[in-house]
Every structure is written in C-alpha cells, then in structure tokens.
Design an enzyme around this catalytic site. Structure first.
Site: not given
Length: 534
Positions: A61, A101-102, A394
């Site tokens: 994550d 987010t990545t 998520d």
C-alpha cells in the site's frame, strides 16, 4: 561593496540548477521506491520500525510505505523536503478517495523525469509548467467524455461497484478472493444509502481460519466478554455508554498520609468508599438501563451490584469501540449521572454473546443506525490481517466516493492511453516550446501502463506499442491484461475504475510536479544547539 554573510555557519544553500536537480533526484527516488508496488502483480515491501520491538509490516500500500519512511541521512536532506511534500499529496489522495496513492507519486516522478530532459534542452521551468497545465486540462476533458454513468439503473450500478472493488483489490493481498471481498465491500457501502461516513462500518480482525472465512454481519460487534453471573442475552436493550471511574472501592488518597489508631478506623474509611460507590451505581441504574458499557475498569463490588440489578456491565471497552457503539445505538458517552434527563441512552433490539473462532464477543443487533455493520476478517496471522484491513479500507473508500460521483471508467492502462492520445493531438496543434512539454506529459502518462507491464514480468515495449496502435482506432476498450500477458478488452474483462480516483491522481500528480519544478533554491537551516546549562 562586500555582502555580509546572511546565514549561520552550519546553514547550507543550494541555488539554480543544482537545487533543481537535487529536488528532481529526491522526487524520482521516492517514485522509484514505490513504483514496483504498482498494478495487479506489484511486489510487497517489508517495513521494520526503529522503535522498541522492531515491529514488522508487510505491505504494498503506497500510503503505508510513504508514511513509514523516516529519512535522517544528512546527504538526503533534499529528499526529506520532497518526501514531506509527497507524503502530503499521497495523504490527501488517501483521505479524499482512499486509493491511488502509489499512482500519484509514480506519475509525479515520471512528469519530473520528463521535465529534467526538457530543462537539459534549456527550456524554462515556467514554460514546462504552462505546457503541463494545458495537457492536464486536455487529459481531464478526454476522461470526462469517456465516462459511463449507470446511477439510474440499480442493477448495472451495483455491477459497476463490484467491478471497481474487484479492480481495487486486484493489486492487494486479497486478490485471490477478490470476488468474495468485493461483494462484502459493496454490501457494506450499499447499506450506507449514499453516505460517505465509514464510521458505521466496523472492521474486526480475528486470527485463525483463512481469508475466505471473512464475513459481513449486520449490527455491531464489541470485542469483549460478558462477565461472570451477568445476563448473557438482553432483548430491547437500553444502553448507557460511559467513561467514568468505577474502581473507587479501594482506599485512594494520593499524596496524603492517614493515621488511624485502630483497624476499625480503616474499616470505616473503606465502608465510606463502598457507600460512595453504591450511590454512584444506584444513580446509573436509576436511568432505567439494562446494559452499562464503560471505557474504564469496573471493580468487583460495582459489578456485583449491577449483576444483582440484572444489568449487563461491560468494562474496559476500547475508546474507538465505545465511540462507534454510541454512534450506532444513537446514544452519547456520559461521565456524570446526577441528571437522568441530560443523558442520552442508546437502544438496540438484542444483545447476545457470540463465538468467532475461539473468542467470545458481544453482538448488538437491531441497532438504531440501521446502516451499521461489521466486517469480520479472518486470516492466518496478524500481518495478513493488517494488510487485508488496509486493502479493504481502500476498497470501501473508493466505493463510498463512487456512490456520490457514480461516473466510471475502464481500467488496465486504458485511461492513460486515452489521455495520452488526446494530449498528443494537443501537442501537434500547439506552437512553440510548450508543445514539447505537452508531448512530455503524454509520455509520462503512457509510462503507467509500461510500469504495470514491467511489474508483471511482461515485455512492456511490445505491449505498449500494441496498445498505442489499438488506441488509434475509433472507440477501443483495449488495455493490458496482465493475466494472459496480452492486450485485452477491458469491458469484457470487467476491469473498471472510479472517475473520481483517476481525476484525483491526474490533478494531484500535476500539481506536485509543478510545485517541485518551481524550486530554484534550497536553504537548509543550521541545527539548533542546546544551550550549555551552568
């Protein structure tokens, strides 16, 4: 005239090209760090804390990895500058839409990698920023035109939500049982009836069994046992949720000394303490309750009094637990009990003890907040359960956002190729040096499918070339199918993404790259010295 030294002795200053390159290197290093976690075949990272116990986290994550990084190497001070910022944008992304987010950090890193090449060609950063802004607006418009919205058709909309949840879970530890967890997540979010407040969805982790044994339970589960001699089942419960001391049946006179001339006097003091506690318990019972949940300990004497009155007393409920319990039962946390009219009680139809694995828990069903539910996660170890919880969080965030903005896109690199094609068209129509920046933006976008393919061990050059050729045809659904290792139809494969997530990724990454491109000087302050104490 000589300029006096402005900065303290140990302060450092980097200017112009050197400062810009330092911030680029920092940004790209962080992007490269999380790049390998992107996509359905992304790898995990082991994070070991420096604190006591050296706790280990296994995750892919992006938000968790970035939050856990502590860079204290003096040579990487510029990295820290970017890291705080990159954490900021990834945190905003995580809080706003819960996923991507990545992708934000990787796309920002790729945009800066392209900007570095343009700066080497002597193109001014403000020209690059201007081109990036035009390209981002064009890409956003291209996405908006390609969205689908099935809000009016409940069956199709539920199918869209399931596809989005499955796609989100594809890159997580839950990918093996993604259909099962996608159904759990969709059922939980649909119960919210359009609300984005995930407080009423509780996640409990219980080691044992396999991930597939996880289930959704209507109502609220408190991770506590019912005490000895207390009722194990209560119907039409009236619940008082409190945060008050129930352990004063012991002599507690701090910082004072009591001198007595006989043991009878000690017994008198203890008797007074007991009488005081008895009064407090009577006040609590006078609210007409049959269940008392306390944040703090309940000692034996008050517990006996509650049991005699037929009241179920639950002690030491964790703070998160009682806050959520008060929310879902419609009560409020009380700490004083003199005026029963001012205390708001919670209500539920049934309280009973249940078993999950080998643990006993307390189940509240028929709670006042009808949308409340609990997802019980089962798994082999605490590491697996922690990662499963992050993955499910998520998915729940993305779904709750999709319920409010129901526009949906295809996934698997399809949106990036659609945006890349439109941005390329814009570059051809734009005169001057800005067109170079717009082309660079298109290349950065198309690097996302490249990274997804690389992480899956596929020939990315060949696949992305095929994908580009497919996207020059009218109305294509082509994307990368990492399972077969070929270009596939994303509609048939059921790979969908939320428009809101994609839009947030695009805008956050562009703003991040723009902010770093504007840097032309880095000043590191001198460390504070401790004054010598005389």
């Amino acid at each position: 005239m000589a300029v006096e030294k402005l900065l303290k002795d140990e302060a450092t200053q980097e200017k112009g090209e050197r400062a810009r390159m330092a911030s680029f290197v920092g940004a790209m290093a962080i992007a490269d760090l999380v790049k390998t976690t992107l996509g359905p075949k992304g790898m995990d990272k082991i994070l070991q804390s420096a604190g006591r116990g050296h706790s280990v986290t296994v995750t892919n994550d992006g938000a968790t990895i970035l939050k856990s990084l502590h860079i204290d190497n003096p040579a990487a001070k510029v990295l820290v500058g970017f890291l705080n910022f990159s954490l900021d944008i990834s945190k905003v992304q995580d809080d706003e839409v819960g996923d991507g987010t990545t992708s934000v950090v990787v796309l920002a890193g790729e945009l800066l990698r392209e900007a570095e090449k343009l700066i080497a060609m002597k193109i001014h950063p403000m020209t690059i920023i201007s081109g990036y802004r035009m390209a981002a607006e064009c890409a956003r418009n291209a996405l908006t035109q390609k969205t689908k919205d099935n809000k009016e058709n409940p069956e199709k909309f539920r199918s869209d939500l399931t596809k989005i949840a499955t796609t989100t879970l594809c890159s997580k530890i839950l990918s093996q049982d993604k259909e099962h967890f996608a159904k759990l997540a969709v059922d939980a979010v649909m119960r919210l009836k359009g609300s984005t407040n995930l407080e009423s969805i509780q996640i409990i982790k219980k080691a044992g069994g396999s991930l597939k044994d996880s289930f959704l339970d209507e109502g609220f589960i408190l991770d506590k046992k019912i005490g000895v001699g207390q009722p194990k089942r209560i119907e039409n419960a009236k619940i008082l949720v409190a945060n008050t001391a129930m352990d004063t049946d012991k002599v507690k006179i701090y910082g004072a000394r009591v001198r007595v001339d006989s043991m009878a006097r000690v017994a008198q003091i203890e008797g007074a303490e007991k009488e005081k506690m008895k009064e407090k318990v009577q006040k609590i019972i006078s609210h007409g309750i049959n269940c008392f949940v306390n944040r703090q300990l309940i000692y034996n004497f008050p517990e006996e009094l509650f049991a005699d009155a037929g009241v179920l007393a639950i002690e030491h409920a964790d703070f998160d637990g009682i806050e959520r319990l008060a929310l879902v039962t419609g009560g409020e946390i009380a700490s004083t009990f003199d005026d029963p009219g001012s205390v708001k009680l919670g209500h539920c139809k049934l309280i009973e003890e249940i078993m999950i694995g080998e643990d006993k828990l307390i189940h509240f069903s028929g709670v006042e907040m009808g949308q409340a539910c609990t997802i019980v996660l089962r798994g082999a170890s605490s590491h697996v359960l922690d990662e499963a919880e992050r993955s499910l969080h998520d998915a729940l965030c993305v779904l709750s956002q999709t319920v409010t903005d129901s526009r949906v896109l295809l996934g698997g690199g399809w949106p990036e190729m659609v945006m890349g094609r439109e941005v390329d068209e814009l570059a051809r129509r734009t005169p001057g040096k800005k067109s170079l920046a717009i082309e660079a933006f298109s290349r950065a976008l198309q690097s996302i499918p490249t990274i997804i393919a690389d992480n899956a061990g596929l020939d990315s050059a060949d696949l992305v070339a095929q994908l580009r050729a497919e996207h020059h045809k009218a109305e294509t659904n082509a994307g990368i199918d990492v399972i077969t290792g070929a270009v596939g139809d994303m509609e048939n494969l059921g790979i969908s993404e939320s428009f809101k997530v994609k839009q947030a990724i695009l805008l956050s990454a562009t703003e991040a790259a723009e902010m770093i491109l504007r840097v032309d000087e880095i000043i590191t302050c001198a460390p504070r010295r401790r004054e010598d104490r005389v």
